[in-house]
Motif scaffolding. Structure first.
Motif, PDB file in Angstrom:
ATOM      1  N   ARG A 178      58.018  36.765  48.328  1.00  0.00           N
ATOM      2  CA  ARG A 178      58.872  37.948  48.361  1.00  0.00           C
ATOM      3  C   ARG A 178      60.262  37.653  47.809  1.00  0.00           C
ATOM      4  NH1 ARG A 178      57.359  42.148  47.616  1.00  0.00           N
ATOM      5  NH2 ARG A 178      55.681  41.793  49.092  1.00  0.00           N
ATOM      6  N   THR A 182      62.067  39.558  44.661  1.00  0.00           N
ATOM      7  CA  THR A 182      63.368  40.214  44.857  1.00  0.00           C
ATOM      8  C   THR A 182      64.398  39.672  43.887  1.00  0.00           C
ATOM      9  OG1 THR A 182      62.873  40.565  47.202  1.00  0.00           O
ATOM     10  CG2 THR A 182      65.177  40.701  46.535  1.00  0.00           C
ATOM     11  N   ASP A 185      63.853  41.024  40.435  1.00  0.00           N
ATOM     12  CA  ASP A 185      64.291  42.419  40.362  1.00  0.00           C
ATOM     13  C   ASP A 185      65.807  42.496  40.245  1.00  0.00           C
ATOM     14  OD1 ASP A 185      63.975  45.220  40.406  1.00  0.00           O
ATOM     15  OD2 ASP A 185      64.352  45.277  42.559  1.00  0.00           O
ATOM     16  N   SER A 207      63.048  53.156  39.550  1.00  0.00           N
ATOM     17  CA  SER A 207      62.379  53.107  40.852  1.00  0.00           C
ATOM     18  C   SER A 207      60.924  52.655  40.724  1.00  0.00           C
ATOM     19  CB  SER A 207      62.428  54.486  41.530  1.00  0.00           C
ATOM     20  OG  SER A 207      61.731  55.451  40.758  1.00  0.00           O
ATOM     21  N   ALA A 210      61.041  48.860  40.354  1.00  0.00           N
ATOM     22  CA  ALA A 210      61.532  48.316  41.621  1.00  0.00           C
ATOM     23  C   ALA A 210      60.421  48.329  42.660  1.00  0.00           C
ATOM     24  CB  ALA A 210      62.730  49.118  42.116  1.00  0.00           C
ATOM     25  N   ALA A 211      59.570  49.361  42.609  1.00  0.00           N
ATOM     26  CA  ALA A 211      58.458  49.442  43.563  1.00  0.00           C
ATOM     27  C   ALA A 211      57.471  48.312  43.364  1.00  0.00           C
ATOM     28  CB  ALA A 211      57.754  50.783  43.430  1.00  0.00           C
ATOM     29  N   ALA A 213      58.191  45.323  42.777  1.00  0.00           N
ATOM     30  CA  ALA A 213      58.716  44.173  43.515  1.00  0.00           C
ATOM     31  C   ALA A 213      58.571  44.354  45.017  1.00  0.00           C
ATOM     32  CB  ALA A 213      60.189  43.958  43.165  1.00  0.00           C
ATOM     33  N   SER A 214      58.801  45.576  45.510  1.00  0.00           N
ATOM     34  CA  SER A 214      58.794  45.793  46.957  1.00  0.00           C
ATOM     35  C   SER A 214      57.398  46.054  47.522  1.00  0.00           C
ATOM     36  CB  SER A 214      59.708  46.974  47.311  1.00  0.00           C
ATOM     37  OG  SER A 214      59.227  48.179  46.734  1.00  0.00           O
ATOM     38  N   GLU A 215      56.492  46.605  46.704  1.00  0.00           N
ATOM     39  CA  GLU A 215      55.197  47.025  47.234  1.00  0.00           C
ATOM     40  C   GLU A 215      54.041  46.076  46.931  1.00  0.00           C
ATOM     41  OE1 GLU A 215      54.643  50.932  45.663  1.00  0.00           O
ATOM     42  OE2 GLU A 215      56.062  51.855  47.045  1.00  0.00           O
ATOM     43  N   ARG A 217      51.542  43.130  47.024  1.00  0.00           N
ATOM     44  CA  ARG A 217      51.097  42.248  48.101  1.00  0.00           C
ATOM     45  C   ARG A 217      50.165  41.209  47.474  1.00  0.00           C
ATOM     46  NH1 ARG A 217      54.472  45.157  49.739  1.00  0.00           N
ATOM     47  NH2 ARG A 217      54.501  46.407  51.667  1.00  0.00           N
TER      48      ARG A 217
END
Length: 298
Positions: A178, A182, A185, A207, A210-211, A213-215, A217
């Motif tokens: 993670r 991050t 990004d 966005s 960016a998603a 990177a954040s979403e 798995r």
């Protein structure tokens, strides 16, 4: 520029709830409406927010989708990883449980990327309840071949093969990498790495990348790739409804060979190739996806 992704469910007329399924708790954002539901299944690097540009486009066109059931599949988004390894069959059962819990006995289902495999598995499992399927940039048999045979299959889908290697590496790091995602990004590197996913990266709202990177798995991605090798394509012959596929001409995960394989298996299949889209057709061309959804209504 494309529409931004959003996690504001209320603004889209959706309500968040958690449904207990055989694959564990599943987070779903559901709307209201009579008739068959519209079940939205994201791919292996997303969550329910993948569909928000599509939902906004429909609302702005004056024809909002009724009965939306937008899931975070087990192991993605807000849904925890299942206690046992997830198969296409167990995931399809979980999706059916969610749809029923949201009050739907029949539904149209839309699947993006690896979610397309799951959409077809659901249609095969519930042929009387599934009234239509839309495959958005669907990942097909070529992905399973790339997982089973990295050299031969990877040569046909080099971007997927490279991503699978990266996901395996991230999965081995603390926190599934993670911190690395991050950092990429924040440094502005991720949009360049994700550029092959889109027809015109310069038009993609920040966005969306960016998603990624954040979403994303990594463990769930690797598990989904492994599960794709176990899918019995012959099971898709149980599908009885209309199936429409929409993919970008510059899709790095799907191609004409996948469509040809599905055409041999499905009784009513047609594909539209979009010259101005990549792998995220629902983001770049939501109008085309909505047209395909309308084509499988009834």
């Amino acid at each position: 520029m494309t529409t931004a992704l959003s996690d504001d469910a209320a603004a889209l007329g959706l309500t968040r709830r958690v449904v207990r399924t055989g694959a564990g708790p599943v987070v779903v954002h559901a709307g209201t409406g009579d008739g068959p539901g519209v079940v939205l299944l994201h791919g292996a690097a997303g969550s329910w927010t993948t569909w928000t540009p599509l939902l906004r486009h429909a609302a702005e066109a004056g024809d909002p989708l009724p009965g939306v059931v937008a899931l975070d599949l087990p192991g993605w988004g807000g849904s925890p990883s299942p206690g046992a390894p997830l198969t296409a069959a167990s995931a399809a059962h979980a999706v059916a449980e969610v749809a029923r819990a949201c009050g739907h006995e029949r539904w149209r289902v839309v699947g993006h990327s690896l979610g397309g495999f799951l959409a077809l598995r659901l249609a095969a499992l519930e042929p009387e309840r599934t009234t239509g399927v839309v495959l958005v940039s669907p990942t097909g048999p070529a992905v399973g071949d790339a997982v089973r045979h990295p050299v031969r299959g990877g040569a046909r889908l080099p971007w997927f093969a490279g991503m699978l290697v990266a996901m395996r590496a991230l999965a081995a790091l603390p926190g599934q990498g993670r911190g690395v995602l991050t950092a990429l990004d924040r440094l502005g590197v991720l949009p360049r790495l994700a550029a092959p996913l889109f027809h015109d990266p310069g038009t993609i709202h920040p966005s969306v990348t960016a998603a990624l990177a954040s979403e994303i798995r990594p463990l769930a991605f690797v598990a989904a790739a492994r599960a794709s090798t176990l899918v019995d394509l012959g099971a898709f012959q149980a599908v009885r409804c209309r199936v429409r596929a929409v993919r970008g001409a510059r899709d790095v995960f799907a191609g004409s060979r996948d469509a040809a394989a599905l055409r041999r298996l499905l009784p009513d299949f047609a594909e539209e190739v979009l010259p101005d889209a990549g792998h995220f057709a629902a983001v770049e061309r939501p109008d085309a996806v909505l047209a395909a959804l309308a084509a499988v209504a009834g």
